[in-house]
Design a protein around this motif. Sequence first.
Motif, PDB file in Angstrom:
ATOM      1  N   ALA A  11      34.294  93.196 -31.679  1.00 26.52           N
ATOM      2  CA  ALA A  11      32.880  92.648 -31.024  1.00 26.52           C
ATOM      3  C   ALA A  11      32.279  93.612 -30.528  1.00 26.52           C
ATOM      4  O   ALA A  11      32.840  94.650 -30.030  1.00 26.52           O
ATOM      5  CB  ALA A  11      33.461  91.545 -30.047  1.00 26.52           C
ATOM      6  N   ARG A  12      30.888  93.628 -30.559  1.00 31.25           N
ATOM      7  CA  ARG A  12      29.870  94.594 -29.999  1.00 31.25           C
ATOM      8  C   ARG A  12      28.888  93.907 -29.377  1.00 31.25           C
ATOM      9  O   ARG A  12      28.253  92.865 -30.040  1.00 31.25           O
ATOM     10  CB  ARG A  12      29.714  95.479 -31.105  1.00 31.25           C
ATOM     11  N   GLU A  13      28.183  94.535 -28.215  1.00 30.93           N
ATOM     12  CA  GLU A  13      27.238  93.803 -27.457  1.00 30.93           C
ATOM     13  C   GLU A  13      26.673  95.018 -26.537  1.00 30.93           C
ATOM     14  O   GLU A  13      27.411  95.676 -25.904  1.00 30.93           O
ATOM     15  CB  GLU A  13      27.718  92.722 -26.865  1.00 30.93           C
ATOM     16  N   GLU A  23      37.817  96.574 -29.870  1.00 31.87           N
ATOM     17  CA  GLU A  23      38.539  96.312 -31.094  1.00 31.87           C
ATOM     18  C   GLU A  23      40.140  96.067 -30.651  1.00 31.87           C
ATOM     19  O   GLU A  23      40.656  96.737 -29.537  1.00 31.87           O
ATOM     20  CB  GLU A  23      38.553  97.432 -32.079  1.00 31.87           C
ATOM     21  N   LEU A  24      40.691  94.938 -31.326  1.00 31.29           N
ATOM     22  CA  LEU A  24      41.924  94.715 -31.012  1.00 31.29           C
ATOM     23  C   LEU A  24      42.812  94.643 -32.204  1.00 31.29           C
ATOM     24  O   LEU A  24      42.405  94.248 -33.614  1.00 31.29           O
ATOM     25  CB  LEU A  24      42.319  93.217 -30.334  1.00 31.29           C
ATOM     26  N   ARG A  25      43.996  95.159 -32.353  1.00 28.89           N
ATOM     27  CA  ARG A  25      45.051  95.329 -33.571  1.00 28.89           C
ATOM     28  C   ARG A  25      46.210  94.852 -32.952  1.00 28.89           C
ATOM     29  O   ARG A  25      47.008  95.361 -31.947  1.00 28.89           O
ATOM     30  CB  ARG A  25      44.917  96.717 -34.050  1.00 28.89           C
ATOM     31  N   SER A  26      47.284  94.091 -33.637  1.00 32.46           N
ATOM     32  CA  SER A  26      48.546  94.036 -33.036  1.00 32.46           C
ATOM     33  C   SER A  26      49.284  93.757 -34.329  1.00 32.46           C
ATOM     34  O   SER A  26      49.067  93.465 -35.564  1.00 32.46           O
ATOM     35  CB  SER A  26      48.544  92.467 -32.375  1.00 32.46           C
ATOM     36  N   VAL A  27      50.747  94.259 -33.924  1.00 30.58           N
ATOM     37  CA  VAL A  27      51.913  93.907 -35.094  1.00 30.58           C
ATOM     38  C   VAL A  27      52.931  93.279 -34.323  1.00 30.58           C
ATOM     39  O   VAL A  27      52.917  92.975 -33.196  1.00 30.58           O
ATOM     40  CB  VAL A  27      52.197  95.441 -35.678  1.00 30.58           C
ATOM     41  N   ASN A  28      54.000  93.064 -35.005  1.00 37.01           N
ATOM     42  CA  ASN A  28      55.281  92.595 -34.592  1.00 37.01           C
ATOM     43  C   ASN A  28      55.819  93.098 -33.451  1.00 37.01           C
ATOM     44  O   ASN A  28      56.015  94.214 -33.537  1.00 37.01           O
ATOM     45  CB  ASN A  28      56.130  92.068 -35.596  1.00 37.01           C
ATOM     46  N   ASN A  29      56.611  92.466 -32.353  1.00 34.21           N
ATOM     47  CA  ASN A  29      57.171  93.016 -31.401  1.00 34.21           C
ATOM     48  C   ASN A  29      58.091  91.903 -30.727  1.00 34.21           C
ATOM     49  O   ASN A  29      57.381  90.847 -30.577  1.00 34.21           O
ATOM     50  CB  ASN A  29      56.281  93.864 -30.342  1.00 34.21           C
ATOM     51  N   ARG A  30      58.809  92.354 -30.102  1.00 31.75           N
ATOM     52  CA  ARG A  30      59.851  91.163 -29.603  1.00 31.75           C
ATOM     53  C   ARG A  30      59.223  90.510 -28.242  1.00 31.75           C
ATOM     54  O   ARG A  30      59.252  89.264 -27.887  1.00 31.75           O
ATOM     55  CB  ARG A  30      61.079  91.607 -29.157  1.00 31.75           C
ATOM     56  N   PHE A  31      58.582  91.386 -27.529  1.00 37.15           N
ATOM     57  CA  PHE A  31      57.818  91.121 -26.196  1.00 37.15           C
ATOM     58  C   PHE A  31      56.408  91.413 -26.375  1.00 37.15           C
ATOM     59  O   PHE A  31      55.717  92.122 -27.293  1.00 37.15           O
ATOM     60  CB  PHE A  31      58.265  91.790 -25.219  1.00 37.15           C
ATOM     61  N   LEU A  32      55.575  91.126 -25.559  1.00 37.94           N
ATOM     62  CA  LEU A  32      54.253  91.573 -25.270  1.00 37.94           C
ATOM     63  C   LEU A  32      54.175  93.053 -24.549  1.00 37.94           C
ATOM     64  O   LEU A  32      54.570  93.487 -23.880  1.00 37.94           O
ATOM     65  CB  LEU A  32      53.465  90.859 -24.553  1.00 37.94           C
ATOM     66  N   ASP A  33      53.432  93.862 -25.651  1.00 37.30           N
ATOM     67  CA  ASP A  33      53.397  95.423 -25.371  1.00 37.30           C
ATOM     68  C   ASP A  33      51.665  95.471 -25.467  1.00 37.30           C
ATOM     69  O   ASP A  33      51.409  96.032 -26.622  1.00 37.30           O
ATOM     70  CB  ASP A  33      54.239  96.142 -26.066  1.00 37.30           C
TER      71      ASP A  33
END
Length: 292
Positions: A11-13, A23-33
């Motif tokens: 998003a940009r404003e 910007e958000l990017r996420s991949v697999n992980n056992r816990f939140l990092d």
Amino acid sequence: MICSMTGYGRARETIGNRDITVELRSVNNRFLDCTVKIPRVYTFCEDAIKSHVQKCITRGKVDVFVTIVSVGAEATTVTVNQDLAAGYVRALRTLADTYDLKDDLSVMGLARFSDVLTVTKAEEDLESLSADICSVLDQALIGYRAMRETEGQKLREDIERRLNTIEQLTEKVEMRSPQTVAEYREKLTAKMKEVLQSTTIDENRILMEAAIYADKVAVDEETVRLRSHVGQLRSMLNDGGVIGRKADFLIQELNRESNTIGSKCCDLEITEDVVALKAEIEKIREQIQNIE
């Protein structure tokens, strides 16, 4: 609805005199990092951003990238050090009088001396700036969640198809298991006839051996638990929400029951079904690793 742990949002404003991009990017992980990458001058916002992410995401390795560019004149204040300026004026005029120099003192000339003029930026409202960044973050999270939900729906459909296959294979094992007992009894009778030839065969002994074998290879308990675990997993998929860890536990139980069935049965057909069963369970396990 279930969500994948893999996702992207942007998003940009422009708020005030700042162009904010998140910007958000996420991949697999056992816990939140959660890792936040933001210009050093704005690092005071990092905790607020992480807290915001934690309210929306429970698992996965999340990288948040924040870019802030000033697009307008910033509020500044110019102050005059009058005591210092007066000191410079007196010193310059003393030089002019002492050495008979031309007195060409001007405002521009005086302003060039160090520390006569001081430029300071107006103090920023840190809470307001954090709120602005989190506002843009909220917009990025909308697209991010939509992508995760779309991926999650595909994962759910694939897992449900594989659960159907597991139920079909379980049914085949249940139908085949009693036949193996009957076949064992026939083989045992034929073997005893061959060994004893014309001697009378003890039918009770054959029945006893068949009963012992039937008890040894019985898989009723395992197939019942298999069906129960499949039903629980299907209910989780229907209920949605954060199910990754619970589903991972159920998959371990499914694998345990299939291993027990494989170790009990010596029948080739059942063995082939168990191999196919374990293959489907492993594929589901891989998919569940992607679910929040």
